[in-house]
Scaffold this motif. Sequence first.
Motif, PDB file in Angstrom:
ATOM      1  N   SER A 162      82.060  58.831  39.859  1.00 33.36           N
ATOM      2  CA  SER A 162      83.073  60.018  40.474  1.00 33.36           C
ATOM      3  C   SER A 162      82.137  61.556  39.710  1.00 33.36           C
ATOM      4  O   SER A 162      81.626  61.681  38.557  1.00 33.36           O
ATOM      5  N   LYS A 163      82.159  63.385  40.638  1.00 30.14           N
ATOM      6  CA  LYS A 163      82.068  63.954  39.912  1.00 30.14           C
ATOM      7  C   LYS A 163      83.253  64.602  38.443  1.00 30.14           C
ATOM      8  O   LYS A 163      83.975  64.257  39.082  1.00 30.14           O
ATOM      9  N   ASP A 164      82.552  65.594  38.041  1.00 31.69           N
ATOM     10  CA  ASP A 164      83.523  65.673  36.729  1.00 31.69           C
ATOM     11  C   ASP A 164      85.106  66.399  36.856  1.00 31.69           C
ATOM     12  O   ASP A 164      85.792  66.822  36.782  1.00 31.69           O
ATOM     13  N   TRP A 165      83.989  67.971  38.046  1.00 32.92           N
ATOM     14  CA  TRP A 165      85.148  68.482  38.372  1.00 32.92           C
ATOM     15  C   TRP A 165      86.540  67.397  39.183  1.00 32.92           C
ATOM     16  O   TRP A 165      86.886  68.817  39.364  1.00 32.92           O
ATOM     17  N   ASP A 166      85.335  67.062  39.845  1.00 35.90           N
ATOM     18  CA  ASP A 166      86.596  65.888  41.153  1.00 35.90           C
ATOM     19  C   ASP A 166      88.116  64.963  39.804  1.00 35.90           C
ATOM     20  O   ASP A 166      88.888  65.067  39.861  1.00 35.90           O
ATOM     21  N   LEU A 167      87.144  64.439  38.993  1.00 33.06           N
ATOM     22  CA  LEU A 167      87.807  64.300  38.452  1.00 33.06           C
ATOM     23  C   LEU A 167      89.120  65.397  37.735  1.00 33.06           C
ATOM     24  O   LEU A 167      90.225  64.571  36.976  1.00 33.06           O
ATOM     25  N   ALA A 168      88.249  66.413  36.808  1.00 27.56           N
ATOM     26  CA  ALA A 168      89.046  67.515  35.613  1.00 27.56           C
ATOM     27  C   ALA A 168      90.815  67.998  36.871  1.00 27.56           C
ATOM     28  O   ALA A 168      91.668  67.929  36.516  1.00 27.56           O
ATOM     29  N   GLU A 169      90.241  68.518  37.777  1.00 26.89           N
ATOM     30  CA  GLU A 169      90.911  68.734  38.763  1.00 26.89           C
ATOM     31  C   GLU A 169      91.895  67.842  39.635  1.00 26.89           C
ATOM     32  O   GLU A 169      93.243  67.883  39.847  1.00 26.89           O
ATOM     33  N   LYS A 170      92.309  66.310  39.488  1.00 26.68           N
ATOM     34  CA  LYS A 170      93.155  65.934  39.823  1.00 26.68           C
ATOM     35  C   LYS A 170      93.790  65.409  38.921  1.00 26.68           C
ATOM     36  O   LYS A 170      94.879  65.351  38.947  1.00 26.68           O
ATOM     37  N   LEU A 171      92.982  65.344  37.790  1.00 30.40           N
ATOM     38  CA  LEU A 171      94.367  64.897  36.353  1.00 30.40           C
ATOM     39  C   LEU A 171      94.805  66.158  36.069  1.00 30.40           C
ATOM     40  O   LEU A 171      95.870  66.609  35.622  1.00 30.40           O
ATOM     41  N   ASP A 186      88.116  58.200  26.712  1.00 28.26           N
ATOM     42  CA  ASP A 186      87.556  58.872  26.832  1.00 28.26           C
ATOM     43  C   ASP A 186      86.783  59.923  26.891  1.00 28.26           C
ATOM     44  O   ASP A 186      87.383  61.109  27.203  1.00 28.26           O
ATOM     45  N   LYS A 187      86.851  59.382  28.504  1.00 30.94           N
ATOM     46  CA  LYS A 187      85.915  59.749  29.316  1.00 30.94           C
ATOM     47  C   LYS A 187      86.849  61.241  29.759  1.00 30.94           C
ATOM     48  O   LYS A 187      86.872  62.266  30.330  1.00 30.94           O
ATOM     49  N   LEU A 188      87.880  60.657  30.106  1.00 29.25           N
ATOM     50  CA  LEU A 188      89.116  61.068  30.959  1.00 29.25           C
ATOM     51  C   LEU A 188      89.960  62.125  29.970  1.00 29.25           C
ATOM     52  O   LEU A 188      89.947  62.997  31.144  1.00 29.25           O
ATOM     53  N   ASN A 189      89.877  62.041  29.261  1.00 34.32           N
ATOM     54  CA  ASN A 189      91.003  63.052  28.134  1.00 34.32           C
ATOM     55  C   ASN A 189      89.740  64.309  27.515  1.00 34.32           C
ATOM     56  O   ASN A 189      90.245  65.115  27.594  1.00 34.32           O
ATOM     57  N   SER A 190      88.375  63.541  28.009  1.00 38.90           N
ATOM     58  CA  SER A 190      87.667  64.874  27.508  1.00 38.90           C
ATOM     59  C   SER A 190      87.921  66.132  28.905  1.00 38.90           C
ATOM     60  O   SER A 190      87.203  67.059  28.723  1.00 38.90           O
ATOM     61  N   LEU A 191      88.244  65.291  30.191  1.00 34.53           N
ATOM     62  CA  LEU A 191      88.341  66.610  31.233  1.00 34.53           C
ATOM     63  C   LEU A 191      89.878  66.952  31.600  1.00 34.53           C
ATOM     64  O   LEU A 191      89.851  67.842  32.169  1.00 34.53           O
ATOM     65  N   ALA A 192      90.841  66.359  31.132  1.00 32.61           N
ATOM     66  CA  ALA A 192      92.194  66.928  30.626  1.00 32.61           C
ATOM     67  C   ALA A 192      92.355  68.146  30.332  1.00 32.61           C
ATOM     68  O   ALA A 192      93.664  68.297  30.607  1.00 32.61           O
ATOM     69  N   GLY A 193      91.455  68.886  30.232  1.00 30.93           N
ATOM     70  CA  GLY A 193      92.026  70.795  29.346  1.00 30.93           C
ATOM     71  C   GLY A 193      92.819  70.496  28.719  1.00 30.93           C
ATOM     72  O   GLY A 193      94.101  71.422  28.345  1.00 30.93           O
TER      73      GLY A 193
END
Length: 417
Positions: A162-171, A186-193
């Motif tokens: 998945s693209k980082d922007w897509d993951l970040a907005e869903k989170l 670690d990957k998802l937490n880094s994108l969770a703002g």
Amino acid sequence: MIANRKILVLLKGYPRLSETFIAQELLGLEKAGFELALVAMRRPTDKKRHPVHDEIRASVDYLPEYLHEEPIRVLKAIWQIRTFPGFGAALKQFWRDFRRDMSRNRVRRFGQAAVLVAEWPQDAQWLHVHFIHTPASVASYASQISGIPWTVSAHAKDIWTSKDWDLAEKLERADWAVTCTAVGYDKLNSLAGGRGNVNLSYHGLDLERFPHFDGERSLRDGKDPADPVRILSVGRAVKKKGYDTVLKALAKLPSELNWRFTHIGGGEELPGLKTLAEELHIADRIVWMGSMDQRDVLTQYRQADLFTLACRITADGDRDGLPNVLVEAASQRLMAVSTTVSGISELFRDDENALLVGPDNAEALSVSFHRAITDPALRHRLGAAAEDRVRRDFDYHDSIRDLSRLFRASWAQRNDE
């Protein structure tokens, strides 16, 4: 105590032989007192079912897999939800997403979300979705339209392709997410703002279905042509599993070493793998079993001497998390030869409870095969250590407790609001 709400669980496909961890979780949640409704985006293609699927009480409904196959149903749904307060915001979100991802797939997800909302069971009050790629797109649009809160379980391919922007907005829109490996966390937490809404919880194993194996592990050492060492692998024949590397590694073994390799599972790579085995002149040492249910797979674990899976990261980023079959094999004192990809190193340590090599390294894998085949004492030692680790740290009841806590905390918070 907040009463359990009924959860609608959105799945990509159901039932699937390769996703026993999901079925195990569904049954565990039911046993923990949660009422579930299941909705899948695809109908089953497997001809067999695991016993766990028949123990789950919840019924399953199916969304249109392709919108053009059920146009009246889709149009009726959109007409019905057009006046919902969140429809405009969801439509705007869809157009923003579509400009960044101009695909039929994106259109399909919005149409499926419309049907999900229009046909929503009145007594369901929460939406939980497995996989943070396309299923979570459906869940996110459906939540925006309906106002129903949603949460997500992320696993492996869905994170890494998945693209980082897509993951970040869903989170950002989900109440919380849970994932099954530290590397995925670690990957998802880094994108969770900084929201702190990403949680780590290993799937674990239903150890009642995989009880301790009391039988004796063999002393086969590859010397007897009439009694070869039995090497087993269970998994879909897809690129990320690295079966071509397994075959190349086996072909590098000394010709006088006696072994037999058994593969369980389907997959689109099977024809090519069979051709490769012929080219490597090892086809007569390989048995392709096809798909099997969990009970038959357990029997194979107990008859084998060695388990292998040569996971890799593919060109598009796809990879496994922590394959459940490695946990299953370890529960039976079956030693594994595998790779250091993703969460595998979170279960195994090289030369402590398995033999691990880097991905796509047939030479190193072959050396580990040779060592394991010729040294039954090593197999017994590492297999016993692997079982100890699984029975201590990978009981699926722990993941059910984690999910129960997360659901109830969210419901209590929303109740206070």
